[in-house]
Design a protein around this motif. Sequence first.
Motif, PDB file in Angstrom:
ATOM      1  N   PHE A   1       0.874  -1.215   0.095  1.00  0.00           N
ATOM      2  CA  PHE A   1       0.023  -0.102   0.102  1.00  0.00           C
ATOM      3  C   PHE A   1       1.051   1.281  -0.054  1.00  0.00           C
ATOM      4  O   PHE A   1       1.706   1.409   0.849  1.00  0.00           O
ATOM      5  CB  PHE A   1      -0.911   0.094   1.186  1.00  0.00           C
ATOM      6  N   VAL A   2       0.608   2.103  -0.919  1.00  0.00           N
ATOM      7  CA  VAL A   2       1.680   3.314  -1.053  1.00  0.00           C
ATOM      8  C   VAL A   2       0.498   4.773  -1.122  1.00  0.00           C
ATOM      9  O   VAL A   2      -0.716   4.446  -1.547  1.00  0.00           O
ATOM     10  CB  VAL A   2       2.182   3.062  -2.550  1.00  0.00           C
ATOM     11  N   ILE A   3       1.095   5.514  -0.406  1.00  0.00           N
ATOM     12  CA  ILE A   3       0.263   6.672  -0.255  1.00  0.00           C
ATOM     13  C   ILE A   3       1.207   7.717  -0.766  1.00  0.00           C
ATOM     14  O   ILE A   3       2.498   8.095  -0.309  1.00  0.00           O
ATOM     15  CB  ILE A   3      -0.179   7.047   1.269  1.00  0.00           C
ATOM     16  N   LEU A   4       0.606   8.601  -1.774  1.00  0.00           N
ATOM     17  CA  LEU A   4       1.387   9.919  -2.254  1.00  0.00           C
ATOM     18  C   LEU A   4       0.629  11.004  -1.751  1.00  0.00           C
ATOM     19  O   LEU A   4      -0.347  11.147  -1.710  1.00  0.00           O
ATOM     20  CB  LEU A   4       1.098   9.604  -3.705  1.00  0.00           C
ATOM     21  N   TYR A   5       1.502  11.920  -1.242  1.00  0.00           N
ATOM     22  CA  TYR A   5       0.977  13.225  -0.558  1.00  0.00           C
ATOM     23  C   TYR A   5       1.531  14.372  -1.518  1.00  0.00           C
ATOM     24  O   TYR A   5       2.435  14.652  -2.038  1.00  0.00           O
ATOM     25  CB  TYR A   5       1.702  13.429   1.053  1.00  0.00           C
ATOM     26  N   GLY A   6       0.297  15.241  -1.563  1.00  0.00           N
ATOM     27  CA  GLY A   6       0.374  16.503  -2.278  1.00  0.00           C
ATOM     28  C   GLY A   6       0.055  17.582  -1.533  1.00  0.00           C
ATOM     29  O   GLY A   6      -0.910  17.367  -0.710  1.00  0.00           O
ATOM     30  N   ILE A   7       0.725  18.554  -1.587  1.00  0.00           N
ATOM     31  CA  ILE A   7       0.570  19.822  -0.747  1.00  0.00           C
ATOM     32  C   ILE A   7       0.335  21.266  -1.633  1.00  0.00           C
ATOM     33  O   ILE A   7       0.754  21.120  -2.877  1.00  0.00           O
ATOM     34  CB  ILE A   7       1.764  19.999   0.242  1.00  0.00           C
ATOM     35  N   ALA A   8      -0.552  21.962  -1.029  1.00  0.00           N
ATOM     36  CA  ALA A   8      -0.723  23.183  -1.493  1.00  0.00           C
ATOM     37  C   ALA A   8      -0.698  24.264  -0.397  1.00  0.00           C
ATOM     38  O   ALA A   8      -1.309  24.301   0.781  1.00  0.00           O
ATOM     39  CB  ALA A   8      -2.413  23.242  -2.301  1.00  0.00           C
TER      40      ALA A   8
END
Length: 169
Positions: free
Chosen positions: A63-70
């Motif tokens: 299980f892979v989680i990709l995090y994006g930020i603004a």
Amino acid sequence: MLDWLSKELLETYCFSNIDEDRTRSKEVIINGRPYIKYGVECATTVVALKYKVFDPSINRHKFVILYGIARQNPGDLIITAEEGKEIAMENALINPVMKVEYMNDPDAFTVNLFMRAYVAGLPVKFVNTKQELKSLNKDLKLYNRKTGMKSNEYYHQYYVDFRNKFMED
């Protein structure tokens, strides 16, 4: 090595501090003297995309989680949660700030806790006042500043809107 061609999007998580009280203080040094600066921190939105991806090296799924930020532009006063979510989603897809791999499926509480901890660890960046933008030789027309409203009136209205949101229930 993960086989990204076999990925399957399982869940999307979002955390934003746009509706929270973001008044902060931090120590700054001006002309060699320390001062305490008070202001409103820029809003931050994080989107996490949880994927199930096959790993041929161990012959099982991870299980892979990709995090994006603004983050809010310090010159902008008017922002929306939808805009922040859209930018963070785009960043999670094409330019994630981090990738976390799990052997077992993480629950929503763990992912949300991780997002909150990440935002809490970011350096404090304040929304600039009109005077700060002018001192930086910035063109005020390039930012979505409220015209004809003094900054203290804007923050008062921000407080009233924030309070009314929680008094509705």
